[in-house]
Design a protein around this motif. Structure first.
Motif, short mmCIF file in Angstrom:
data_model
loop_
_atom_site.label_atom_id
_atom_site.label_comp_id
_atom_site.label_asym_id
_atom_site.label_seq_id
_atom_site.Cartn_x
_atom_site.Cartn_y
_atom_site.Cartn_z
N MET A 1 -10.37 4.61 4.97
CA MET A 1 -9.34 4.38 3.97
C MET A 1 -8.47 3.21 4.42
O MET A 1 -7.85 3.25 5.48
CB MET A 1 -8.48 5.63 3.79
N ILE A 2 -8.44 2.15 3.60
CA ILE A 2 -7.60 1.00 3.88
C ILE A 2 -6.46 1.00 2.88
O ILE A 2 -6.69 1.05 1.65
CB ILE A 2 -8.39 -0.32 3.77
N PHE A 3 -5.23 0.92 3.34
CA PHE A 3 -4.06 0.92 2.47
C PHE A 3 -3.66 -0.53 2.14
O PHE A 3 -3.74 -1.41 2.98
CB PHE A 3 -2.90 1.64 3.13
N ARG A 4 -3.22 -0.74 0.90
CA ARG A 4 -2.85 -2.09 0.49
C ARG A 4 -1.66 -2.60 1.32
O ARG A 4 -1.65 -3.72 1.80
CB ARG A 4 -2.51 -2.12 -1.00
N ASN A 5 -0.64 -1.77 1.44
CA ASN A 5 0.54 -2.10 2.23
C ASN A 5 1.26 -0.79 2.53
O ASN A 5 0.81 0.29 2.16
CB ASN A 5 1.45 -3.10 1.51
N ARG A 6 2.40 -0.89 3.21
CA ARG A 6 3.11 0.33 3.59
C ARG A 6 3.65 1.09 2.38
O ARG A 6 3.65 2.32 2.37
CB ARG A 6 4.25 -0.02 4.55
N LEU A 30 13.08 11.52 7.71
CA LEU A 30 13.53 10.64 8.79
C LEU A 30 12.44 9.63 9.11
O LEU A 30 11.36 9.98 9.59
CB LEU A 30 13.87 11.44 10.05
N ALA A 31 12.71 8.36 8.81
CA ALA A 31 11.75 7.30 9.08
C ALA A 31 11.91 6.78 10.49
O ALA A 31 13.03 6.71 11.03
CB ALA A 31 11.97 6.15 8.09
N LEU A 32 10.79 6.39 11.08
CA LEU A 32 10.81 5.69 12.36
C LEU A 32 10.83 4.19 12.06
O LEU A 32 9.83 3.62 11.64
CB LEU A 32 9.57 6.06 13.18
N PRO A 33 11.99 3.54 12.24
CA PRO A 33 12.03 2.10 11.97
C PRO A 33 11.45 1.33 13.15
O PRO A 33 11.48 1.81 14.29
CB PRO A 33 13.54 1.83 11.83
N ARG A 34 10.80 0.20 12.88
CA ARG A 34 10.93 -0.45 11.61
C ARG A 34 9.87 -0.01 10.59
O ARG A 34 10.14 0.20 9.42
CB ARG A 34 10.84 -1.96 11.81
N GLY A 35 8.62 0.09 11.00
CA GLY A 35 7.51 0.23 10.07
C GLY A 35 7.48 1.49 9.24
O GLY A 35 6.87 1.53 8.17
N GLY A 36 8.15 2.56 9.70
CA GLY A 36 8.11 3.80 8.95
C GLY A 36 8.97 3.82 7.70
O GLY A 36 8.74 4.64 6.80
N LEU A 37 9.94 2.91 7.59
CA LEU A 37 10.86 2.95 6.45
C LEU A 37 10.18 2.69 5.10
O LEU A 37 10.41 3.44 4.15
CB LEU A 37 12.01 1.97 6.67
N PRO A 38 9.37 1.64 4.96
CA PRO A 38 8.72 1.44 3.66
C PRO A 38 7.78 2.56 3.27
O PRO A 38 7.50 2.76 2.08
CB PRO A 38 7.95 0.13 3.85
N VAL A 39 7.28 3.30 4.24
CA VAL A 39 6.43 4.45 3.96
C VAL A 39 7.28 5.65 3.54
O VAL A 39 6.94 6.40 2.62
CB VAL A 39 5.57 4.82 5.18
N ALA A 40 8.40 5.83 4.21
CA ALA A 40 9.25 7.00 3.98
C ALA A 40 9.99 6.94 2.64
O ALA A 40 10.30 7.98 2.06
CB ALA A 40 10.25 7.14 5.12
N GLY A 133 1.89 4.83 11.09
CA GLY A 133 0.63 5.17 11.71
C GLY A 133 0.84 5.77 13.09
O GLY A 133 1.91 5.62 13.69
N LEU A 134 -0.18 6.46 13.58
CA LEU A 134 -0.12 7.12 14.88
C LEU A 134 -1.27 6.60 15.73
O LEU A 134 -2.43 6.90 15.46
CB LEU A 134 -0.26 8.64 14.71
N ALA A 135 -0.93 5.82 16.73
CA ALA A 135 -1.95 5.31 17.65
C ALA A 135 -2.08 6.29 18.83
O ALA A 135 -2.96 7.13 18.84
CB ALA A 135 -1.60 3.91 18.12
N ASP A 195 -2.11 -5.49 4.21
CA ASP A 195 -0.87 -6.21 4.50
C ASP A 195 -0.07 -5.38 5.49
O ASP A 195 0.43 -4.31 5.16
CB ASP A 195 -0.08 -6.41 3.21
N PHE A 196 0.03 -5.90 6.71
CA PHE A 196 0.76 -5.19 7.77
C PHE A 196 1.74 -6.16 8.43
O PHE A 196 1.77 -6.31 9.63
CB PHE A 196 -0.22 -4.62 8.80
N GLU A 197 2.55 -6.80 7.59
CA GLU A 197 3.49 -7.77 8.12
C GLU A 197 4.51 -7.09 9.04
O GLU A 197 4.90 -5.94 8.82
CB GLU A 197 4.22 -8.50 6.99
N GLN A 198 4.91 -7.82 10.06
CA GLN A 198 5.91 -7.30 10.99
C GLN A 198 7.29 -7.35 10.36
O GLN A 198 7.69 -8.37 9.79
CB GLN A 198 5.88 -8.11 12.29
N LEU A 199 8.01 -6.26 10.44
CA LEU A 199 9.34 -6.17 9.84
C LEU A 199 10.41 -6.56 10.85
O LEU A 199 10.21 -6.43 12.06
CB LEU A 199 9.58 -4.75 9.32
#
Length: 210
Positions: A1-6, A30-40, A133-135, A195-199
């Motif tokens: 599964m590939i997501f278009r963006n967050r 509760l979002a984990l910033p930075r990347g979790g915010l657009p998902v949350a 995401g969870l690495a 699209d996984f641009e750095q925030l």
């Protein structure tokens, strides 16, 4: 599964969580910033929840900062992954300098992102911690431990994509782990987004103010 963006990943995650919890669950998200915010954001809107942040920092192996051997969240103690410490050939004492630097950066981000706003109060609530995401899962683990210490009624970890090992490890700390895709081999979180641009810090501030 590939997501278009967050944001698209957040919509898909919100659909799954709504199926589990109901559209008007009113959780604390509760979002984990930075990347979790657009998902949350989509998760909080769909579930009628309150959106806030939990700030965490990865403790990277010396010379390999991208490889997490531990993490810290808010004012909580460090959490280490024994297997990752062993793999990196370091001890908790050996990353003391990295820990100090990450603690300072965490304090900077808390001050910048939260300003004078109070720390979230999870006690007695359903709390959903969201990341993009969870690495290794070590940063999410630190965040979950911090939230758990504040007495939530139910604690859920949610991410669009994650390594199977990370998902399984977090099940010991969260009451429920929701991960839409668990590819194996995993590679890296960004591999599963078009699209996984750095925030930036400015992105986080703008998102919070909206």
């Amino acid at each position: 599964m590939i997501f278009r963006n967050r944001a698209a990943a957040g919509e898909a995650l919100a659909d799954r969580l709504a199926a589990d919890l109901g559209d008007r669950a009113n959780p604390l998200v509760l979002a984990l910033p930075r990347g979790g915010l657009p998902v949350a954001g989509p998760v909080a809107r769909r579930l009628g929840g309150e959106l806030d942040i939990v700030v965490a920092r990865k403790i990277g192996a010396p010379g390999r900062p991208e490889f997490g051997v531990g993490a810290i969240a808010e004012d909580g103690p460090p959490v280490y992954d024994p297997d990752n410490l062993l793999w990196a050939g370091v001890t908790e004492e050996g990353v003391a300098g990295v820990l100090a630097a990450e603690r300072a950066e965490l304090r900077r981000r808390v001050h910048l992102y939260r300003g004078g706003r109070p720390v979230p109060a999870p006690a007695g609530r359903t709390v959903i911690v969201v990341d993009d995401g969870l690495a290794t899962g070590v940063t999410a683990h630190a965040a979950l431990r911090w939230v758990r210490s504040r007495g939530p009624a139910r604690l859920i970890m949610a991410a669009p994509v994650g390594a199977p090992q990370a998902r399984d490890a977090l099940a010991a700390t969260a009451d429920l782990v929701v991960c839409l895709s668990t590819p194996d081999p995993f590679f890296a979180v960004g591999r599963w987004y078009d699209d996984f641009e750095q925030l930036t810090d400015a992105d986080v501030e703008n998102f919070i103010m909206c």
